[in-house]
Design a protein around this motif. Sequence first.
Motif, PDB file in Angstrom:
ATOM      1  N   ASP A 212      31.624  34.936  -9.024  1.00 23.44           N
ATOM      2  CA  ASP A 212      30.412  34.121  -9.095  1.00 23.44           C
ATOM      3  C   ASP A 212      29.522  34.291  -7.884  1.00 23.44           C
ATOM      4  O   ASP A 212      28.446  33.700  -7.812  1.00 23.44           O
ATOM      5  CB  ASP A 212      30.791  32.640  -9.252  1.00 23.44           C
ATOM      6  N   GLU A 213      29.951  35.080  -6.900  1.00 21.07           N
ATOM      7  CA  GLU A 213      29.180  35.273  -5.676  1.00 21.07           C
ATOM      8  C   GLU A 213      28.346  36.540  -5.772  1.00 21.07           C
ATOM      9  O   GLU A 213      28.696  37.481  -6.478  1.00 21.07           O
ATOM     10  CB  GLU A 213      30.119  35.372  -4.468  1.00 21.07           C
ATOM     11  N   ALA A 214      27.252  36.569  -5.050  1.00 13.77           N
ATOM     12  CA  ALA A 214      26.410  37.769  -4.999  1.00 13.77           C
ATOM     13  C   ALA A 214      27.041  38.784  -4.049  1.00 13.77           C
ATOM     14  O   ALA A 214      27.635  38.423  -3.029  1.00 13.77           O
ATOM     15  CB  ALA A 214      25.011  37.417  -4.523  1.00 13.77           C
ATOM     16  N   ALA A 215      26.914  40.075  -4.396  1.00 12.36           N
ATOM     17  CA  ALA A 215      27.534  41.131  -3.582  1.00 12.36           C
ATOM     18  C   ALA A 215      26.626  42.341  -3.544  1.00 12.36           C
ATOM     19  O   ALA A 215      25.928  42.660  -4.520  1.00 12.36           O
ATOM     20  CB  ALA A 215      28.902  41.500  -4.137  1.00 12.36           C
ATOM     21  N   LEU A 216      26.636  43.026  -2.407  1.00 15.57           N
ATOM     22  CA  LEU A 216      25.824  44.220  -2.215  1.00 15.57           C
ATOM     23  C   LEU A 216      26.707  45.326  -1.642  1.00 15.57           C
ATOM     24  O   LEU A 216      27.430  45.120  -0.666  1.00 15.57           O
ATOM     25  CB  LEU A 216      24.664  43.946  -1.258  1.00 15.57           C
ATOM     26  N   LEU A 217      26.630  46.510  -2.264  1.00 18.09           N
ATOM     27  CA  LEU A 217      27.324  47.693  -1.755  1.00 18.09           C
ATOM     28  C   LEU A 217      26.279  48.724  -1.375  1.00 18.09           C
ATOM     29  O   LEU A 217      25.512  49.197  -2.217  1.00 18.09           O
ATOM     30  CB  LEU A 217      28.269  48.269  -2.817  1.00 18.09           C
ATOM     31  N   LEU A 218      26.198  49.052  -0.082  1.00 19.82           N
ATOM     32  CA  LEU A 218      25.296  50.084   0.414  1.00 19.82           C
ATOM     33  C   LEU A 218      26.049  51.410   0.433  1.00 19.82           C
ATOM     34  O   LEU A 218      27.058  51.543   1.125  1.00 19.82           O
ATOM     35  CB  LEU A 218      24.812  49.734   1.818  1.00 19.82           C
ATOM     36  N   VAL A 219      25.586  52.378  -0.339  1.00 20.54           N
ATOM     37  CA  VAL A 219      26.235  53.695  -0.435  1.00 20.54           C
ATOM     38  C   VAL A 219      25.372  54.698   0.318  1.00 20.54           C
ATOM     39  O   VAL A 219      24.272  55.054  -0.124  1.00 20.54           O
ATOM     40  CB  VAL A 219      26.428  54.123  -1.895  1.00 20.54           C
ATOM     41  N   GLU A 220      25.865  55.161   1.434  1.00 25.08           N
ATOM     42  CA  GLU A 220      25.111  56.034   2.329  1.00 25.08           C
ATOM     43  C   GLU A 220      25.746  57.413   2.351  1.00 25.08           C
ATOM     44  O   GLU A 220      26.970  57.538   2.442  1.00 25.08           O
ATOM     45  CB  GLU A 220      25.122  55.423   3.732  1.00 25.08           C
ATOM     46  N   GLY A 221      24.925  58.447   2.254  1.00 25.93           N
ATOM     47  CA  GLY A 221      25.462  59.805   2.323  1.00 25.93           C
ATOM     48  C   GLY A 221      24.364  60.841   2.321  1.00 25.93           C
ATOM     49  O   GLY A 221      23.349  60.685   1.645  1.00 25.93           O
ATOM     50  N   PRO A 222      24.558  61.914   3.073  1.00 29.87           N
ATOM     51  CA  PRO A 222      23.561  62.993   3.064  1.00 29.87           C
ATOM     52  C   PRO A 222      23.420  63.611   1.679  1.00 29.87           C
ATOM     53  O   PRO A 222      24.207  63.336   0.772  1.00 29.87           O
ATOM     54  CB  PRO A 222      24.147  64.013   4.066  1.00 29.87           C
ATOM     55  N   ALA A 223      22.435  64.456   1.523  1.00 32.00           N
ATOM     56  CA  ALA A 223      22.181  65.114   0.232  1.00 32.00           C
ATOM     57  C   ALA A 223      23.419  65.872  -0.219  1.00 32.00           C
ATOM     58  O   ALA A 223      24.051  66.584   0.560  1.00 32.00           O
ATOM     59  CB  ALA A 223      20.996  66.072   0.360  1.00 32.00           C
ATOM     60  N   GLY A 224      23.757  65.700  -1.486  1.00 37.12           N
ATOM     61  CA  GLY A 224      24.846  66.470  -2.077  1.00 37.12           C
ATOM     62  C   GLY A 224      26.229  65.917  -1.893  1.00 37.12           C
ATOM     63  O   GLY A 224      27.210  66.575  -2.236  1.00 37.12           O
ATOM     64  N   THR A 225      26.363  64.709  -1.373  1.00 39.01           N
ATOM     65  CA  THR A 225      27.688  64.157  -1.110  1.00 39.01           C
ATOM     66  C   THR A 225      28.234  63.309  -2.248  1.00 39.01           C
ATOM     67  O   THR A 225      29.309  62.731  -2.133  1.00 39.01           O
ATOM     68  CB  THR A 225      27.686  63.331   0.198  1.00 39.01           C
ATOM     69  N   GLY A 226      27.497  63.193  -3.357  1.00 40.85           N
ATOM     70  CA  GLY A 226      28.065  62.550  -4.534  1.00 40.85           C
ATOM     71  C   GLY A 226      27.658  61.112  -4.749  1.00 40.85           C
ATOM     72  O   GLY A 226      28.367  60.365  -5.444  1.00 40.85           O
ATOM     73  N   LYS A 227      26.518  60.704  -4.226  1.00 42.56           N
ATOM     74  CA  LYS A 227      26.093  59.305  -4.393  1.00 42.56           C
ATOM     75  C   LYS A 227      25.771  58.992  -5.850  1.00 42.56           C
ATOM     76  O   LYS A 227      26.158  57.950  -6.381  1.00 42.56           O
ATOM     77  CB  LYS A 227      24.872  59.040  -3.508  1.00 42.56           C
ATOM     78  N   THR A 228      25.041  59.889  -6.508  1.00 41.00           N
ATOM     79  CA  THR A 228      24.684  59.660  -7.912  1.00 41.00           C
ATOM     80  C   THR A 228      25.928  59.604  -8.788  1.00 41.00           C
ATOM     81  O   THR A 228      26.040  58.769  -9.691  1.00 41.00           O
ATOM     82  CB  THR A 228      23.737  60.764  -8.399  1.00 41.00           C
ATOM     83  N   ARG A 229      26.850  60.502  -8.532  1.00 45.60           N
ATOM     84  CA  ARG A 229      28.091  60.500  -9.311  1.00 45.60           C
ATOM     85  C   ARG A 229      28.835  59.178  -9.148  1.00 45.60           C
ATOM     86  O   ARG A 229      29.317  58.585 -10.126  1.00 45.60           O
ATOM     87  CB  ARG A 229      28.984  61.656  -8.843  1.00 45.60           C
ATOM     88  N   LEU A 230      28.888  58.693  -7.923  1.00 48.07           N
ATOM     89  CA  LEU A 230      29.590  57.431  -7.690  1.00 48.07           C
ATOM     90  C   LEU A 230      28.849  56.269  -8.352  1.00 48.07           C
ATOM     91  O   LEU A 230      29.481  55.396  -8.973  1.00 48.07           O
ATOM     92  CB  LEU A 230      29.708  57.184  -6.179  1.00 48.07           C
TER      93      LEU A 230
END
Length: 924
Positions: free
Chosen positions: A23-41
Amino acid sequence: MDTWSDEAAGRWLERVLTGPSADEAALLLVEGPAGTGKTRLATRLADGAAARSVRSVIVSFSSSGATVVCRPRPTTADRSAGSAPRQPPGPADLPGALAPLLERGERFLLVAEDVHRADLPALELLRGLLDRPPDRLAAVVTYRPEELREPGLALGRGAHFPASLAVLRLRLGPLDAQRVRELVEEGLGPSRCPSDLVTRVQERSGGVPQVVADLVRLLRESGDGRERFSVRDLEAAGVPPRLAELALGRTAALTERARHVAWAAAVLDEPVEADELSAVAGPDGGEGTQGLVEAVRAGVLREDAEGRYGFFVPLAATAVYGQVPGPVRREMHRRAATALGRRHPVPWVPLARHRRHGGQTKAWLRAVERAALQCAADGEHQAAIDILERALSRPTVPPDARARLAPLLAHSAVLGLRSDQTVTVLRQILDEQSLPAAVRGQIRLDLGLLLCNQAVAGMQGWLELQQAVEELEERPLMAARAMAALAMPLLSTVPLERNLYWLERAEKAGADSGDEEAGTAVAANRAGTLMYIGDPAAWQVLEQLPRETEDAACRQHVARGLCNAADGALWLGQLGPARGLLAEGVELAARSGAAYVEQGARGTSLLLDWAEGDWSELTGRARAFVAEADTMPGQGVDGRTVLGLMAISRGEWQQATAWLAGDGSRETDGSAVPHVAAASGALIRMALVRDDVETAVAEASMAWDRIRDKGVWVWAAELAPWAVDATLRAGRRDTAQGMIDEFEAGLDGRQAPASSAALNWCHALLAEADGDPRTAAERYRRAALEYAGMPRPYATVLATEGAARCQLASGTDAAAVVAELTSCVEQLTELGAVWDAARLRAELRAHQPSDEQRPRGRPSYGDRLSPREQEVADLAATGLTNREIAATLHLSPRTVEQHVSRARRKLESQSRQNLSRTRAQRPE
């Protein structure tokens, strides 16, 4: 820096969507250089939300705007289909997409991809949403830290994360060495990826997953049909277009001063300190660190853990280097050479490169010489070969420089892994009459060793070595080394007496010199020579080798002597001692940087595994070894021999012929005589199975003459039984007797268990042909016991089979013999010798209960293969013809044809070769 795995991100999603904090609000910041798989994750997290019946909104920012995709709560039908339906991409109406969810007050997932590209209104919207987040909001924000508007601030200035918002940051970094290996092997195949290629992929890609994937794709598309890729293939593949576009785009966006800093980094092509980078950039790089700071903030360069600066992906430097104007590039190389020359110690390899590209020819050649000496001293002979080949292949190099550099190339080539270009370059240099005789002799010595060892050009190498002895009259130490090489019987087809003549001369020259290295080289070759011919004195010479020497060159000679002795012991049948000698030799070779010796030891190890019956994964390892030795046929012969012998035991006769005779290796000018003898024995066996006695006898005669000419009879162990068998089947009993007598005389005074066993086998064949099965069975038993003591399980089974056959012919205890043959079938099956096992099963069937004793009626197998059909299918899948299968199983070709037809129909197979594979895919 925190490193989270995909599993950790999955646990975060589970916790915020369905856990106690749902029930709580949550934020996940996903940081990574180009090509490290952020979109896939991010995609995986959205799919995870769908699997939990949670609605999601995905907004993807790009340079052309934003795309919003709504994924409503999946229905039962959606879930049964495996995923939630995606709403077609819409305009950047994020408020409109979020409003219904906010009004309902239900849990939902917001994924904001690539917020480094978001415009100010979009950032304001995201900041406002997270400033006062709904209780049931789960948000994922992905971004490239190097492209943020405000460094370190994912959502820009003014972002506020209240206490009610649980905030976590996930930093995606490069892949480790193991994961890079997995990706490369997955894309290219394990057998096509040598370790040095994988290491180079990791170095050049920086471990960035997308770059690794793109490099693999480039290699795959450029190497169709290639059995093995190399580092040179990787360099030739170039820079993946995706990476080139990114690197060139970022560099083009820089100001002129920052662009010069990026160009300097591309010229240097390695991480360097800031002051060196500024020095190479020159006055156009701006004052102080301004240009460097801009290049780092733009994501073109990055700082490593040691405070050095280089490209964000090392391979990106290659793309940018190609765009540096020629005059600027030349001047930067000169400044780079000056900067590197101030380091302690001086890195001569990169310094030589900078001097060459800077047009400083004399200074370049001096640096090449120092670089080669440095590499050789560090045991990196292949690196020395590469830099020297590049230098000496240029015709403009003056004679005095060639005279200094050529001996360095020749010496490193003998200790490293051969290159075809090395032989060409050395021959061209030897054709230059301007070189002093002693220098030509030094080069010719190493060329001769190179031809004998790596190139399998034994007689060519032999002639070069003989000429080297004459040219080295003024250098007696090197002359002694040449004589010691001429003493090695494995390197040529000259009679053994000539080898022993040179061994005597080498020992005298070594003793007269009083030089430690010359004495060690001669002693190492003496040990190898005596072991190869089965002389018992070899063991005493081996004990006296200076294993504890501190001299690196002497250690290389000792390593070579131990590994050669191990190879000789292998052919003698002394397998246990061979293992011990090999382990010692490999350890010394690794410590002294003798790559060629280590590679040769791998081949000996393959042959040992074959002999000892350790066939698990042996085919794959041998194939990889042969592919890796594609420029060193002398090394690959071990792998080809193993593959050929394995193929025969499985009935893969076309492959066996290709491995043993297809490449022409048996017709070389004298190298690998024991390998050639083993190959001839195998080819004779195949011809006899086909009842092609004429071909078998012709092969036997040629092979026997080869052994007779050489005079090393211990090398006939793998040939003699099959050659004698072929001669007897041709009705030449007296000739066979003469061969056996000659073989026995040649073994007098030799310690060769394998030859002793083979001699007993030959006597058994003669007794069997003479109609004396009892004597034959006894001789076969002796051979089997000797093979078992080595141990050589495959040869043991074949000799045991011969004894059993003779015992059955003499009417001795048929039940016990059948039980013994049944055990042999089990052993062959365990080894994987499909053809041999099938052949013995056919022999056993002749001694099974008669039809009157069997239950009446034929069993019904329905759609399943009968045991006979399965046996025929297995052999057909190996490539055997119906006639060959019929000879193996004692059936008529017509019966075999019927079995093959039924097997193909039951297995729904269109090809004989697919029968076994099809069976493996069907349920039992």
